[in-house]
Design an enzyme around this catalytic site. Structure first.
Site, PDB file in Angstrom:
ATOM      1  N   ASP A  43      67.892  38.956  -9.551  1.00  0.00           N
ATOM      2  CA  ASP A  43      68.177  37.704  -9.267  1.00  0.00           C
ATOM      3  C   ASP A  43      66.933  36.900  -9.964  1.00  0.00           C
ATOM      4  OD1 ASP A  43      70.245  37.884  -7.968  1.00  0.00           O
ATOM      5  OD2 ASP A  43      69.495  37.607  -5.873  1.00  0.00           O
ATOM      6  N   LYS A  80      67.611  30.253  -2.925  1.00  0.00           N
ATOM      7  CA  LYS A  80      68.878  30.127  -3.641  1.00  0.00           C
ATOM      8  C   LYS A  80      70.001  30.452  -2.629  1.00  0.00           C
ATOM      9  CE  LYS A  80      69.895  34.583  -4.066  1.00  0.00           C
ATOM     10  NZ  LYS A  80      71.085  35.224  -3.279  1.00  0.00           N
TER      11      LYS A  80
END
Length: 287
Positions: free
Chosen positions: A139, A12
Site C-alpha cells: 500500500d 485511505k
C-alpha cells in the site's frame, strides 16, 4: 537547506476490495479503489547534524525499530544517498488506529520517503520513491503517488481515479484483526470476476463489495455488530481487512448526525474523501 518539516500522513479507504485470484507465491491478486481522507497522523522531521542516524522522538509501544516502517523507510533512503546525510529525529503524532485497514503504517512510510527526499534534497523521482515504497509494503506506493487510484496486482498497479469526494463516518470496533488469518481462511472468496478499470461509482455500486467482509464478520463479532448498526443509515463496508468500517454520506452535517448517535464504546471519526492526498497538497504549498 531547511532544518525541519511537518507533513500529514493521511488515512485511505478501500472503497471496494475484490479478491480475484491467488498467485503462485501465495499472495492474493486484488482489485480495489483507493481514496484518501482528510484525516490522519502528522509527522515532523528535524535534521540533527550533531547526531547522525535516524531516531524516533517517541518509539511506538510494542513496535521494534526493525519493524517500524518509518525507521525502515528513512534508513533505506539514507543507504542509497551518494553523500553523508545529517541525522534526523522523527516525531509521529498518531491518530490512526493500528490494524484498522486505514493504511496508517504504509502512509507513515510514504510520508517519510517523500518528506526526507525533500528535506535531505535527494532529488529522487516519484517513480523511484514508489519503487522503494513497494519494498516496504504493497500500500505504500499509492500514498507516495498521492492520487486516488484503481489498484490491481497486490494493490501496487495503480490507475488514477476520481471517485466523488463525499463524507465518511469511520468506526473502529474494539478488536485487532490479523490480516494473515483473514487471507488464509478457507471460506474467503478468491475468484471474484475481474472488472474493467473504471471507478466503482459508475453504474450499479451494489456490484462492488469487500470480499474479506463476510470472513471478518464471522470471526470478529464486534465488526459484525458495528456493520449492522451503520448499515441502518445506508451502505456500510469494511476497509482493507479491517477492523475499521465506513459509511458514505453526501454532506458533513449528514455524517455528523450519524456520528453523534453511534453506540458507546466505539471510536472513530468523520472525514472527507479527497482524491489528492493531503501530503501532496502540503508539498505543493511548500514549492
Amino acid at each position: 537547506m531547511a532544518s525541519s518539516i511537518t507533513l500529514p500522513s493521511p488515512a485511505k479507504l478501500n472503497l471496494f476490495l475484490h479478491v480475484v485470484g491467488k498467485r503462485p507465491d501465495g499472495y492474493h491478486e486484488l482489485q480495489t479503489l483507493f481514496q484518501f481522507l482528510d484525516y490522519g497522523d502528522t509527522i515532523r522531521f528535524t535534521l540533527t547534524p550533531e547526531h547522525p542516524g535516524v531516531r524516533l522522538e517517541s518509539p511506538i509501544p510494542g513496535v521494534a525499530d526493525r519493524d517500524n516502517l518509518v525507521i525502515r523507510a528513512a534508513q533505506t533512503l539514507a543507504s542509497i544517498a551518494e553523500h553523508p546525510l545529517p541525522g534526523v529525529t522523527i516525531r509521529i503524532d498518531k491518530r490512526l488506529p493500528m490494524g484498522g485497514g486505514l493504511g496508517g503504517g504504509s502512509s507513515n512510510a510514504a510520508t517519510t520517503l517523500v518528506g526526507l527526499n525533500w528535506l535531505w534534497q535527494l532529488g529522487l523521482s516519484e517513480e523511484a520513491l514508489a519503487e522503494i515504497g513497494l519494498s516496504l509494503g504493497a500500500d505504500v506506493p499509492v500514498f507516495v503517488r498521492g492520487q486516488a487510484a484503481f489498484g490491481e496486482g497486490v494493490g501496487e498497479i495503480l490507475t488514477p481515479a476520481n471517485p466523488p469526494e463525499d463524507w465518511f463516518v469511520v468506526l473502529k470496533p474494539d478488536c485487532n484483526i490479523n490480516t494473515g488469518k483473514i487471507f488464509s481462511t478457507e471460506g474467503l472468496t478468491r475468484d471474484t470476476a475481474k472488472i474493467k478499470i473504471r471507478p466503482a461509482f459508475e453504474g450499479d455500486a451494489s456490484r462492488y463489495r469487500n470480499d474479506c467482509e463476510d470472513v471478518v464478520r464471522k470471526l470478529y463479532p464486534e465488526v459484525n455488530q458495528s456493520l449492522d448498526w451503520l448499515s441502518q443509515f445506508g451502505p456500510a463496508r469494511l476497509t482493507g481487512t479491517g477492523a475499521c468500517i465506513f459509511g458514505r454520506f453526501p454532506t458533513e452535517s449528514a455524517a455528523r448526525i450519524i456520528w453523534e448517535s453511534k453506540p458507546s464504546g466505539i471510536t472513530g471519526f468523520v472525514a472527507k474523501g479527497v482524491n489528492i492526498s493531503p501530503l501532496h497538497q502540503k508539498l505543493t504549498e511548500l514549492k
